[in-house]
Design a protein around this motif. Sequence first.
Motif, PDB file in Angstrom:
ATOM      1  N   VAL A 167       0.877  -1.173   0.000  1.00  0.00           N
ATOM      2  CA  VAL A 167       0.000   0.000   0.000  1.00  0.00           C
ATOM      3  C   VAL A 167       0.912   1.219   0.000  1.00  0.00           C
ATOM      4  O   VAL A 167       1.711   1.390   0.916  1.00  0.00           O
ATOM      5  CB  VAL A 167      -0.927   0.020   1.226  1.00  0.00           C
ATOM      6  CG1 VAL A 167      -1.814   1.264   1.203  1.00  0.00           C
ATOM      7  CG2 VAL A 167      -1.786  -1.240   1.272  1.00  0.00           C
ATOM      8  N   VAL A 168       0.778   2.050  -1.025  1.00  0.00           N
ATOM      9  CA  VAL A 168       1.669   3.197  -1.179  1.00  0.00           C
ATOM     10  C   VAL A 168       0.852   4.481  -1.220  1.00  0.00           C
ATOM     11  O   VAL A 168      -0.048   4.625  -2.046  1.00  0.00           O
ATOM     12  CB  VAL A 168       2.504   3.077  -2.476  1.00  0.00           C
ATOM     13  CG1 VAL A 168       3.390   4.296  -2.650  1.00  0.00           C
ATOM     14  CG2 VAL A 168       3.341   1.802  -2.446  1.00  0.00           C
ATOM     15  N   GLN A 169       1.196   5.399  -0.332  1.00  0.00           N
ATOM     16  CA  GLN A 169       0.485   6.668  -0.278  1.00  0.00           C
ATOM     17  C   GLN A 169       1.382   7.790  -0.784  1.00  0.00           C
ATOM     18  O   GLN A 169       2.598   7.784  -0.572  1.00  0.00           O
ATOM     19  CB  GLN A 169       0.044   6.981   1.153  1.00  0.00           C
ATOM     20  CG  GLN A 169      -1.014   6.013   1.657  1.00  0.00           C
ATOM     21  CD  GLN A 169      -1.569   6.440   2.995  1.00  0.00           C
ATOM     22  OE1 GLN A 169      -1.417   5.722   3.995  1.00  0.00           O
ATOM     23  NE2 GLN A 169      -2.226   7.594   3.035  1.00  0.00           N
ATOM     24  N   SER A 170       0.761   8.753  -1.443  1.00  0.00           N
ATOM     25  CA  SER A 170       1.508   9.920  -1.909  1.00  0.00           C
ATOM     26  C   SER A 170       0.609  11.149  -1.885  1.00  0.00           C
ATOM     27  O   SER A 170      -0.620  11.024  -2.032  1.00  0.00           O
ATOM     28  CB  SER A 170       2.041   9.676  -3.326  1.00  0.00           C
ATOM     29  OG  SER A 170       0.966   9.528  -4.238  1.00  0.00           O
ATOM     30  N   THR A 177      -5.801  16.648  -2.641  1.00  0.00           N
ATOM     31  CA  THR A 177      -6.092  15.283  -3.065  1.00  0.00           C
ATOM     32  C   THR A 177      -4.970  14.383  -2.578  1.00  0.00           C
ATOM     33  O   THR A 177      -3.795  14.607  -2.901  1.00  0.00           O
ATOM     34  CB  THR A 177      -6.202  15.183  -4.602  1.00  0.00           C
ATOM     35  OG1 THR A 177      -7.285  16.004  -5.040  1.00  0.00           O
ATOM     36  CG2 THR A 177      -6.450  13.746  -5.025  1.00  0.00           C
ATOM     37  N   LEU A 178      -5.334  13.387  -1.806  1.00  0.00           N
ATOM     38  CA  LEU A 178      -4.366  12.425  -1.288  1.00  0.00           C
ATOM     39  C   LEU A 178      -4.561  11.103  -2.040  1.00  0.00           C
ATOM     40  O   LEU A 178      -5.697  10.707  -2.325  1.00  0.00           O
ATOM     41  CB  LEU A 178      -4.568  12.205   0.213  1.00  0.00           C
ATOM     42  CG  LEU A 178      -4.668  13.465   1.081  1.00  0.00           C
ATOM     43  CD1 LEU A 178      -4.791  13.093   2.542  1.00  0.00           C
ATOM     44  CD2 LEU A 178      -3.488  14.370   0.848  1.00  0.00           C
ATOM     45  N   PHE A 228      -6.365   2.007  -7.150  1.00  0.00           N
ATOM     46  CA  PHE A 228      -6.043   3.171  -6.333  1.00  0.00           C
ATOM     47  C   PHE A 228      -7.306   3.807  -5.788  1.00  0.00           C
ATOM     48  O   PHE A 228      -8.416   3.555  -6.261  1.00  0.00           O
ATOM     49  CB  PHE A 228      -5.214   4.197  -7.117  1.00  0.00           C
ATOM     50  CG  PHE A 228      -6.012   5.029  -8.080  1.00  0.00           C
ATOM     51  CD1 PHE A 228      -6.219   4.610  -9.380  1.00  0.00           C
ATOM     52  CD2 PHE A 228      -6.549   6.251  -7.679  1.00  0.00           C
ATOM     53  CE1 PHE A 228      -6.948   5.371 -10.270  1.00  0.00           C
ATOM     54  CE2 PHE A 228      -7.285   7.020  -8.568  1.00  0.00           C
ATOM     55  CZ  PHE A 228      -7.494   6.583  -9.871  1.00  0.00           C
ATOM     56  N   SER A 229      -7.083   4.660  -4.801  1.00  0.00           N
ATOM     57  CA  SER A 229      -8.151   5.458  -4.213  1.00  0.00           C
ATOM     58  C   SER A 229      -7.624   6.870  -3.984  1.00  0.00           C
ATOM     59  O   SER A 229      -6.421   7.065  -3.813  1.00  0.00           O
ATOM     60  CB  SER A 229      -8.601   4.857  -2.882  1.00  0.00           C
ATOM     61  OG  SER A 229      -9.531   5.684  -2.219  1.00  0.00           O
ATOM     62  N   ILE A 230      -8.534   7.838  -3.999  1.00  0.00           N
ATOM     63  CA  ILE A 230      -8.147   9.194  -3.640  1.00  0.00           C
ATOM     64  C   ILE A 230      -9.066   9.702  -2.536  1.00  0.00           C
ATOM     65  O   ILE A 230     -10.233   9.291  -2.431  1.00  0.00           O
ATOM     66  CB  ILE A 230      -8.193  10.160  -4.847  1.00  0.00           C
ATOM     67  CG1 ILE A 230      -9.587  10.216  -5.452  1.00  0.00           C
ATOM     68  CG2 ILE A 230      -7.153   9.791  -5.874  1.00  0.00           C
ATOM     69  CD1 ILE A 230      -9.727  11.296  -6.515  1.00  0.00           C
ATOM     70  N   GLY A 267       1.155   6.699   5.241  1.00  0.00           N
ATOM     71  CA  GLY A 267       0.394   7.878   5.590  1.00  0.00           C
ATOM     72  C   GLY A 267       0.853   9.124   4.852  1.00  0.00           C
ATOM     73  O   GLY A 267       1.986   9.208   4.361  1.00  0.00           O
ATOM     74  N   THR A 268      -0.046  10.086   4.764  1.00  0.00           N
ATOM     75  CA  THR A 268       0.280  11.414   4.241  1.00  0.00           C
ATOM     76  C   THR A 268       0.089  12.409   5.362  1.00  0.00           C
ATOM     77  O   THR A 268      -1.002  12.487   5.943  1.00  0.00           O
ATOM     78  CB  THR A 268      -0.645  11.796   3.069  1.00  0.00           C
ATOM     79  OG1 THR A 268      -0.381  10.946   1.963  1.00  0.00           O
ATOM     80  CG2 THR A 268      -0.424  13.251   2.666  1.00  0.00           C
TER      81      THR A 268
END
Lengths: 115, 112
Positions: free
Chosen positions: B4-7, B20-21, B71-73, B105-106
Motif C-alpha cells: 500500500v503506497v500513499q503519496s 487530493t491524497l 487506487f483510491s483518492i 500515511g500522508t
Amino acid sequence: DAGVTQSPTHLIKTRGQQVTLRCSPKSGHDTVSWYQQALGQGPQFIFQYYEEEERQRGNFPDRFSGHQFPNYSSELNVNALLLGDSALYLCASSWTGSLAKNIQYFGAGTRLSVL
Amino acid sequence: EDKVVQSPLSLVVHEGDTVTLNCSYEVTNFRSLLWYKQEKKAPTFLFMLTSSGIEKKSGRLSSILDKKELFSILNITATQTGDSAIYLCAVVKGAGSYQLTFGKGTKLSVIP
C-alpha cells in the motif's frame, strides 16, 4: 458510549524486560486487533483475537503474545524487550456480526520506550 | 508481498485550499479500502470503500475507489487548520484475512 480504551498511556522499560499492555474494546465489539506503529510509519498488524483465540497473526516474533478474556478485553505481552520495540502500540476493536466488520476502531495507544 | 503506497508523504497547504491524497495498492484478493485520520494517537475512521466508482462523502471530505487501476483518492475541499493530521490508507483482503495493511500515511499541514 466508551470507545476503545488502552492502558497505560506511556511506559518506559529497559532492554530484556517484559511488558503487558491492556485494551478494552468498544462496547458491543467482540474482536480485538493489535498494531505496532513506529515513528513515521503506518501501523503494522501484530495479531487479532476473537472468541479468546488468536485468529490471525502478522509477521512478528514469538516474543509478542496476547490474550483475550471472556469480557472481550485483551492484553499484549512482549518479552525480552529490544530497543527496536519502541513504538506506539495501538489496539483496535470490531464486531464480527456487523456488515461493516472490516471497520476497526482504534484506541489512543500505549507509547512504549525501551532504553 | 502486499503493498500500500500513499503519496505525497507530506503536504503543506493554506486554509481554503483543496487537496487530493493518493493511495495505490497491490494485494491479492482485495476486499475493501479504508481511510483513517490520525491527529495525535488514535486513528479515527473516515470511509470504507468496497465498490469501484462509488463516491463516499462526508462534509468536505470525499473518497473514491478505482478497482481496475488499484487506487483510491481522498479529497478535502476548503481545508481548515483542524484538517492537519496524518491520513492513513489501509486495505483489507478477503479469504479469511482480518488484518488491515496500512500505507505510511500522508502528513497534511494546513496553515492559516
